[in-house]
Motif scaffolding. Structure first.
Motif, PDB file in Angstrom:
ATOM      1  N   MET A   1      -4.017   9.921   6.845  1.00 50.60           N
ATOM      2  CA  MET A   1      -2.960   9.526   5.069  1.00 50.60           C
ATOM      3  C   MET A   1      -3.131  10.698   4.228  1.00 50.60           C
ATOM      4  SD  MET A   1      -4.319   6.887   2.007  1.00 50.60           S
ATOM      5  CE  MET A   1      -4.095   5.496   3.213  1.00 50.60           C
ATOM      6  N   THR A   2      -1.564  10.940   3.598  1.00 46.36           N
ATOM      7  CA  THR A   2      -0.769  12.241   3.368  1.00 46.36           C
ATOM      8  C   THR A   2      -1.589  11.343   1.383  1.00 46.36           C
ATOM      9  OG1 THR A   2       0.896  11.018   3.154  1.00 46.36           O
ATOM     10  CG2 THR A   2       0.361  12.102   4.497  1.00 46.36           C
ATOM     11  N   SER A   3      -1.140  12.537   1.372  1.00 45.08           N
ATOM     12  CA  SER A   3      -1.856  12.459  -0.871  1.00 45.08           C
ATOM     13  C   SER A   3      -0.671  11.288  -0.999  1.00 45.08           C
ATOM     14  CB  SER A   3      -1.523  13.786  -0.943  1.00 45.08           C
ATOM     15  OG  SER A   3      -0.184  14.500  -0.643  1.00 45.08           O
ATOM     16  N   GLY A   4       0.631  11.912  -0.577  1.00 43.21           N
ATOM     17  CA  GLY A   4       2.008   9.775  -0.549  1.00 43.21           C
ATOM     18  C   GLY A   4       1.831   9.014  -0.633  1.00 43.21           C
ATOM     19  N   GLY A   5       0.458   9.235   0.576  1.00 42.81           N
ATOM     20  CA  GLY A   5       0.028   7.609   0.988  1.00 42.81           C
ATOM     21  C   GLY A   5       0.701   6.618   2.313  1.00 42.81           C
ATOM     22  N   ARG A   6       1.751   8.251   2.883  1.00 42.69           N
ATOM     23  CA  ARG A   6       2.195   8.310   3.971  1.00 42.69           C
ATOM     24  C   ARG A   6       0.983   7.979   4.771  1.00 42.69           C
ATOM     25  NH1 ARG A   6       6.038  12.805   6.093  1.00 42.69           N
ATOM     26  NH2 ARG A   6       7.117  12.014   4.207  1.00 42.69           N
ATOM     27  N   LEU A   7       1.001   7.031   6.418  1.00 38.48           N
ATOM     28  CA  LEU A   7       0.544   6.387   7.651  1.00 38.48           C
ATOM     29  C   LEU A   7       0.268   6.836   8.950  1.00 38.48           C
ATOM     30  CD1 LEU A   7      -0.589   3.031   5.273  1.00 38.48           C
ATOM     31  CD2 LEU A   7      -2.155   5.388   5.861  1.00 38.48           C
ATOM     32  N   ASN A   8      -0.669   7.408   9.516  1.00 41.29           N
ATOM     33  CA  ASN A   8      -0.368   8.073  10.627  1.00 41.29           C
ATOM     34  C   ASN A   8      -1.574   6.773  11.390  1.00 41.29           C
ATOM     35  OD1 ASN A   8       1.432   8.750  13.240  1.00 41.29           O
ATOM     36  ND2 ASN A   8      -0.457  10.499  13.076  1.00 41.29           N
ATOM     37  N   TYR A   9      -1.233   6.352  12.938  1.00 43.58           N
ATOM     38  CA  TYR A   9      -1.865   5.709  13.474  1.00 43.58           C
ATOM     39  C   TYR A   9      -1.625   5.862  15.300  1.00 43.58           C
ATOM     40  CZ  TYR A   9      -3.223   2.374   9.317  1.00 43.58           C
ATOM     41  OH  TYR A   9      -3.465   2.302   8.477  1.00 43.58           O
ATOM     42  N   ALA A  10      -2.919   6.531  15.423  1.00 45.33           N
ATOM     43  CA  ALA A  10      -2.792   6.228  16.955  1.00 45.33           C
ATOM     44  C   ALA A  10      -2.804   5.323  17.424  1.00 45.33           C
ATOM     45  CB  ALA A  10      -4.216   6.637  17.291  1.00 45.33           C
ATOM     46  N   ASP A  11      -1.644   5.075  18.566  1.00 41.24           N
ATOM     47  CA  ASP A  11      -1.186   3.759  19.358  1.00 41.24           C
ATOM     48  C   ASP A  11      -1.819   3.124  19.468  1.00 41.24           C
ATOM     49  OD1 ASP A  11       1.268   5.455  20.961  1.00 41.24           O
ATOM     50  OD2 ASP A  11       1.520   4.192  19.059  1.00 41.24           O
ATOM     51  N   SER A  12      -3.282   3.600  19.766  1.00 40.16           N
ATOM     52  CA  SER A  12      -4.519   2.356  20.749  1.00 40.16           C
ATOM     53  C   SER A  12      -5.291   1.350  19.887  1.00 40.16           C
ATOM     54  CB  SER A  12      -5.298   3.112  21.180  1.00 40.16           C
ATOM     55  OG  SER A  12      -5.992   4.718  20.332  1.00 40.16           O
ATOM     56  N   VAL A  13      -4.776   1.898  18.228  1.00 44.47           N
ATOM     57  CA  VAL A  13      -5.175   1.713  17.126  1.00 44.47           C
ATOM     58  C   VAL A  13      -4.948   0.442  15.782  1.00 44.47           C
ATOM     59  CG1 VAL A  13      -7.432   3.282  17.155  1.00 44.47           C
ATOM     60  CG2 VAL A  13      -5.903   3.688  15.464  1.00 44.47           C
ATOM     61  N   LYS A  14      -3.858   1.118  15.957  1.00 40.60           N
ATOM     62  CA  LYS A  14      -2.182  -0.054  15.495  1.00 40.60           C
ATOM     63  C   LYS A  14      -2.095  -1.273  15.093  1.00 40.60           C
ATOM     64  CE  LYS A  14       1.380   3.113  15.706  1.00 40.60           C
ATOM     65  NZ  LYS A  14       2.573   3.940  16.247  1.00 40.60           N
ATOM     66  N   GLY A  15      -3.303  -2.119  14.442  1.00 41.33           N
ATOM     67  CA  GLY A  15      -3.450  -3.633  14.601  1.00 41.33           C
ATOM     68  C   GLY A  15      -4.341  -3.979  14.052  1.00 41.33           C
ATOM     69  N   ARG A  16      -5.078  -2.758  14.325  1.00 45.44           N
ATOM     70  CA  ARG A  16      -6.781  -3.288  14.284  1.00 45.44           C
ATOM     71  C   ARG A  16      -7.638  -2.425  13.152  1.00 45.44           C
ATOM     72  NH1 ARG A  16      -9.594  -1.708  18.510  1.00 45.44           N
ATOM     73  NH2 ARG A  16      -8.760  -0.446  19.442  1.00 45.44           N
ATOM     74  N   PHE A  17      -7.396  -1.060  12.738  1.00 43.99           N
ATOM     75  CA  PHE A  17      -8.033  -0.511  12.412  1.00 43.99           C
ATOM     76  C   PHE A  17      -6.578  -0.275  11.012  1.00 43.99           C
ATOM     77  CE2 PHE A  17     -10.515   2.533  15.540  1.00 43.99           C
ATOM     78  CZ  PHE A  17     -10.976   1.448  16.182  1.00 43.99           C
ATOM     79  N   THR A  18      -7.608   0.486   9.889  1.00 42.55           N
ATOM     80  CA  THR A  18      -7.151   0.518   8.892  1.00 42.55           C
ATOM     81  C   THR A  18      -7.635   1.737   7.373  1.00 42.55           C
ATOM     82  OG1 THR A  18      -6.232  -1.919   8.200  1.00 42.55           O
ATOM     83  CG2 THR A  18      -6.097  -0.371   6.621  1.00 42.55           C
ATOM     84  N   ILE A  19      -6.959   2.712   7.363  1.00 42.44           N
ATOM     85  CA  ILE A  19      -7.565   3.466   6.710  1.00 42.44           C
ATOM     86  C   ILE A  19      -6.942   4.119   5.656  1.00 42.44           C
ATOM     87  CG2 ILE A  19      -5.715   5.171   7.146  1.00 42.44           C
ATOM     88  CD1 ILE A  19      -7.071   7.608   6.980  1.00 42.44           C
ATOM     89  N   SER A  20      -8.508   3.656   4.257  1.00 43.48           N
ATOM     90  CA  SER A  20      -7.421   3.878   3.177  1.00 43.48           C
ATOM     91  C   SER A  20      -8.780   5.063   1.977  1.00 43.48           C
ATOM     92  CB  SER A  20      -7.725   2.356   2.160  1.00 43.48           C
ATOM     93  OG  SER A  20      -9.654   2.080   2.577  1.00 43.48           O
ATOM     94  N   ARG A  21      -7.964   5.442   1.196  1.00 38.82           N
ATOM     95  CA  ARG A  21      -7.998   5.795  -0.181  1.00 38.82           C
ATOM     96  C   ARG A  21      -8.584   5.268  -1.399  1.00 38.82           C
ATOM     97  NH1 ARG A  21      -5.118  11.996   1.035  1.00 38.82           N
ATOM     98  NH2 ARG A  21      -6.363  12.531  -0.758  1.00 38.82           N
ATOM     99  N   ASP A  22      -9.875   6.340  -1.744  1.00 35.29           N
ATOM    100  CA  ASP A  22      -9.562   6.129  -3.200  1.00 35.29           C
ATOM    101  C   ASP A  22      -9.645   7.464  -3.857  1.00 35.29           C
ATOM    102  OD1 ASP A  22     -11.146   5.465  -6.554  1.00 35.29           O
ATOM    103  OD2 ASP A  22     -11.936   4.155  -5.752  1.00 35.29           O
ATOM    104  N   ASN A  23      -8.467   8.351  -4.759  1.00 35.04           N
ATOM    105  CA  ASN A  23      -8.712   9.033  -5.066  1.00 35.04           C
ATOM    106  C   ASN A  23      -9.543   9.809  -6.472  1.00 35.04           C
ATOM    107  OD1 ASN A  23      -6.961   9.809  -3.248  1.00 35.04           O
ATOM    108  ND2 ASN A  23      -5.448   9.926  -4.486  1.00 35.04           N
ATOM    109  N   VAL A  24     -10.611   8.676  -7.361  1.00 32.36           N
ATOM    110  CA  VAL A  24     -11.343   9.243  -8.088  1.00 32.36           C
ATOM    111  C   VAL A  24     -12.331   8.677  -7.697  1.00 32.36           C
ATOM    112  CG1 VAL A  24     -12.258   7.617 -10.023  1.00 32.36           C
ATOM    113  CG2 VAL A  24      -9.630   7.288  -9.730  1.00 32.36           C
ATOM    114  N   LYS A  25     -12.975   8.513  -6.846  1.00 33.64           N
ATOM    115  CA  LYS A  25     -14.308   8.502  -5.909  1.00 33.64           C
ATOM    116  C   LYS A  25     -14.666   9.150  -4.963  1.00 33.64           C
ATOM    117  CE  LYS A  25     -15.725   3.450  -6.569  1.00 33.64           C
ATOM    118  NZ  LYS A  25     -15.321   2.519  -5.932  1.00 33.64           N
ATOM    119  N   LYS A  26     -12.816   9.702  -4.544  1.00 31.90           N
ATOM    120  CA  LYS A  26     -12.908  11.066  -3.425  1.00 31.90           C
ATOM    121  C   LYS A  26     -13.493  10.087  -2.611  1.00 31.90           C
ATOM    122  CE  LYS A  26     -12.762  14.736  -6.598  1.00 31.90           C
ATOM    123  NZ  LYS A  26     -13.458  15.973  -6.809  1.00 31.90           N
ATOM    124  N   THR A  27     -13.079   9.748  -2.070  1.00 36.73           N
ATOM    125  CA  THR A  27     -13.570   8.577  -0.649  1.00 36.73           C
ATOM    126  C   THR A  27     -12.375   8.347   0.352  1.00 36.73           C
ATOM    127  OG1 THR A  27     -13.803   6.687  -1.644  1.00 36.73           O
ATOM    128  CG2 THR A  27     -15.931   7.799  -1.558  1.00 36.73           C
TER     129      THR A  27
END
Length: 112
Positions: free
Chosen positions: A51-77
């Motif tokens: 996930m870029t700083s602007g929120g652009r997402l990129n997933y490996a084909d093998s995990v699309k639809g099953r995995f979700t990446i997210s970030r919290d810029n306040v908590k830095k996680t």
């Protein structure tokens, strides 16, 4: 100095779910891309999701639809929600900061 600490790995049956979390320190965080990679025994380290700083997402084909990446810029996680896990998802999962810094990794094992 950037430090990344992963947590949340473990053993799960096929079809189950796990949530990985990565806590960052020593970085502004919000301006950098973050990601998750994984490395199975005897194999190279591969991209799982980013996930870029602007929120652009990129997933490996093998995990699309099953995995979700997210970030919290306040908590830095950055988290990785993994659903419908398969035995082939078994690997050490690494958090990545700015395509440069790595965490120590967390083991994910999916039993059949």
């Amino acid at each position: 100095q950037v430090q990344l600490v992963e947590s949340g790995g473990g053993l799960v049956q096929a079809g189950g779910s796990l949530r990985l979390s990565c806590a960052a320190s020593g970085t502004i965080f919000s301006i950098y891309s973050m990601g998750w990679y994984r490395q199975a025994p005897g194999k190279q380290r591969d991209l799982v999701a980013t996930m870029t700083s602007g929120g652009r997402l990129n997933y490996a084909d093998s995990v699309k639809g099953r995995f979700t990446i997210s970030r919290d810029n306040v908590k830095k996680t950055v988290d990785l929600q993994m659903n419908s896990l398969k035995p082939e998802d078994t690997a050490v999962y690494y958090c990545n900061h700015n395509l440069r810094d790595w965490g120590q990794g967390t083991q994910v094992t999916v039993s059949s």
